[in-house]
Design a protein around this motif. Structure first.
Motif, PDB file in Angstrom:
ATOM      1  N   ASN A  90       0.866  -1.182   0.000  1.00 15.88           N
ATOM      2  CA  ASN A  90       0.000   0.000   0.000  1.00 15.88           C
ATOM      3  C   ASN A  90       0.904   1.233   0.000  1.00 15.88           C
ATOM      4  O   ASN A  90       1.689   1.432   0.934  1.00 15.88           O
ATOM      5  N   ALA A  91       0.809   2.039  -1.030  1.00 11.59           N
ATOM      6  CA  ALA A  91       1.689   3.212  -1.159  1.00 11.59           C
ATOM      7  C   ALA A  91       1.534   4.169   0.008  1.00 11.59           C
ATOM      8  O   ALA A  91       2.485   4.883   0.372  1.00 11.59           O
ATOM      9  N   ASP A  92       0.351   4.201   0.629  1.00  4.69           N
ATOM     10  CA  ASP A  92       0.143   5.106   1.761  1.00  4.69           C
ATOM     11  C   ASP A  92       0.956   4.697   2.985  1.00  4.69           C
ATOM     12  O   ASP A  92       1.142   5.513   3.901  1.00  4.69           O
ATOM     13  N   TYR A  93       1.440   3.455   3.012  1.00  8.19           N
ATOM     14  CA  TYR A  93       2.241   3.009   4.152  1.00  8.19           C
ATOM     15  C   TYR A  93       3.579   3.751   4.230  1.00  8.19           C
ATOM     16  O   TYR A  93       4.255   3.714   5.260  1.00  8.19           O
ATOM     17  N   LYS A  94       3.964   4.408   3.139  1.00  7.74           N
ATOM     18  CA  LYS A  94       5.204   5.191   3.168  1.00  7.74           C
ATOM     19  C   LYS A  94       5.145   6.305   4.215  1.00  7.74           C
ATOM     20  O   LYS A  94       6.173   6.769   4.693  1.00  7.74           O
ATOM     21  N   LYS A  95       3.941   6.720   4.550  1.00 10.28           N
ATOM     22  CA  LYS A  95       3.792   7.826   5.505  1.00 10.28           C
ATOM     23  C   LYS A  95       3.968   7.377   6.946  1.00 10.28           C
ATOM     24  O   LYS A  95       4.018   8.209   7.849  1.00 10.28           O
ATOM     25  N   LEU A  96       4.068   6.074   7.166  1.00  9.67           N
ATOM     26  CA  LEU A  96       4.141   5.532   8.519  1.00  9.67           C
ATOM     27  C   LEU A  96       5.588   5.247   8.913  1.00  9.67           C
ATOM     28  O   LEU A  96       6.391   4.796   8.093  1.00  9.67           O
TER      29      LEU A  96
END
Length: 461
Positions: free
Chosen positions: A338-344
């Motif tokens: 999930n590309a949004d996991y980069k923000k974690l």
């Protein structure tokens, strides 16, 4: 009508005629190329080579000294730069979280290595020699069939995965289910150069040549007709096998259907400019704008360029460097899930996977020293000999199923695929999941696969 207007009309008409003519040429299907199905890929000269046809059980046990050395390396002080303030995985693997991963690996995972190794041995492992290479594979037959028809299935992984991706998926395939008339005899090889399979000693060993070897593997096991499933490299190699061996491919299913033929890129641009003409409205958000698409391509494909041009350099950097190897591999399990996991700060790694499962996969690369040989496949994929074969222009006649998981890096529509996959019988969109569905959402992938098989066999009956 003025002279300039007439000239402009003539120029535009000629331009359109050229585009249409070129499009027709690019879209024209090609015949299966002539391939040497016995080509030798092992070390040295093939003149005195005699293939050992024996299929024998294979012990994947790791020597104790390898594990002890790994413990020593993981005990060394880490010299990492602190991440930038407010940054998760946007710059790559977060060093603070990497410290936690290394600690878990050293203090929790490795002390129970015998337990993890036993788990990796839960399926029967075998080895045989094909075209000069020792090929490892798992072979799992249903323990009971309950009257279901048993179908051979060639199950193919990709990079940076391994056969470990399938450990939760395989039991679903080999257990009779009320949803289906079929149960599967699974053959899951380590791709040549990956895991316990030997890498080629010679250049020009690309996806086409691997497809030949894996087809030969299936023939050796007594299966002249079989179903193929795969993602990532498993998609490219599996679709190639279906294209060049139509007599062997019963059906082809992928969680990453792609068409690399030139006409695909023309269609991709048209689809993004005029989505209403080519896509169902419900699926528009699976296809970002061209700007977003190319932004993702630039951000996420750097590894591909390195591995396609200098695989041995990055391989040397990672070989016997467990911390670097873990960071390099696990970062993909974050972003590609999930590309949004980069923000974690933790990359969301344990949102969908256990740390044990992730480290199992890293360990397969580490204990087999296969990171360099696995990466060479990228260089061979893009060499001029492989490109000259134009395999993506050879139509796939087998019934095809394409499953799209929302967070995959990119998707191809049926409009893009149909020139190559001329018999698409199953096309689905899933609102969850990413690049590793067999490991992330095994039940969802199984349900999709079973639905496809029922359609495919009904059509060919």
């Amino acid at each position: 009508m003025g002279l300039m207007t007439r000239v402009l009309i003539v120029v535009i008409s000629l331009g359109l005629a050229v585009v249409i003519q070129n499009y027709r040429q690019l879209a024209k299907p090609l015949p299966v190329p002539k391939l040497d199905v016995n080509e030798y890929w092992g070390p040295g000269n093939a003149a005195n080579y005699k293939e050992n046809l024996l299929v024998k059980p294979f012990d994947i046990a790791t020597p104790a000294e390898v594990i002890e050395d790994l413990k020593t390396q993981l005990n060394r002080p880490l010299k990492l730069h602190s991440p930038l303030e407010g940054i998760g995985f946007e710059y790559g693997f977060n060093s603070k979280y990497l410290e936690k991963v290394v600690k878990y690996w050293r203090d929790t995972y490795l002390p129970k290595w015998s337990e993890r190794e036993k788990y990796l041995k839960k399926f029967p492992h075998f080895q045989t020699e094909i075209q000069g290479l020792k090929i490892h594979f798992m072979h799992i037959k249903p323990k009971k069939t309950d009257g279901k028809k048993v179908v051979p299935l060639l199950l193919l992984h990709g990079w940076p995965g391994s056969v470990r991706e399938f450990y939760e998926f395989i039991p679903l395939l080999t257990t009779p289910n009320a949803k289906s008339d079929y149960v599967f005899e699974v053959i899951a090889p380590s791709l040549p150069g990956y895991g316990w399979s030997q890498g080629a000693a010679k250049t020009k060993f690309g996806p086409v040549q691997i497809a030949v070897i894996l087809r030969n593997l299936m023939l050796r096991l007594g299966h002249d007709k079989f179903v193929i499933q795969g993602g990532d490299w498993g998609s490219i190699i599996g679709s190639t096998a279906a294209a060049v061996f139509p007599e062997n491919a019963l059906a082809y299913h992928s969680n990453m259907c792609i068409n690399g033929a030139p006409v695909n890129y023309i269609k991709m641009v048209l689809m993004h400019i005029f989505p209403g003409f080519f896509l169902h409205k419900a699926h528009h958000d699976f296809y970002p704008s061209l700007g977003q698409f190319f932004s993702t391509l630039m951000e996420e494909m750097g590894y591909c360029h390195i591995q396609a041009t200098k695989p041995d350099t990055i391989g040397a950097t990672l070989l016997h460097n467990p911390v670097g190897l873990a960071a390099y591999i696990l970062e993909k399990f974050s972003t590609w899930t999930n590309a949004d996991y980069k923000k974690l700060a933790d990359g969301g790694l344990t949102k969908r996977y256990t740390m044990d499962a992730l480290l199992d996969n890293v360990m397969i690369y580490y204990v087999t020293n296969s990171i360099t040989t696995s990466q060479r496949l990228y260089a061979e994929m893009f060499n001029k000999e492989n490109q000259a074969l134009q395999i993506d222009r050879v139509p796939i006649k087998a019934p095809t199923g394409c499953a799209r998981f929302r967070h995959e890096l990119s998707h191809s529509s049926d409009f893009q695929l149909k020139d190559r996959f001329i018999n698409i019988v199953h096309s689905t969109y899933h609102n969850d999941g990413g690049h590793f569905p067999a490991m992330e959402l095994p039940q969802v992938l199984y349900d999709d696969f079973i639905e496809f098989v029922e359609k495919a066999f009904k059509k060919t009956a």
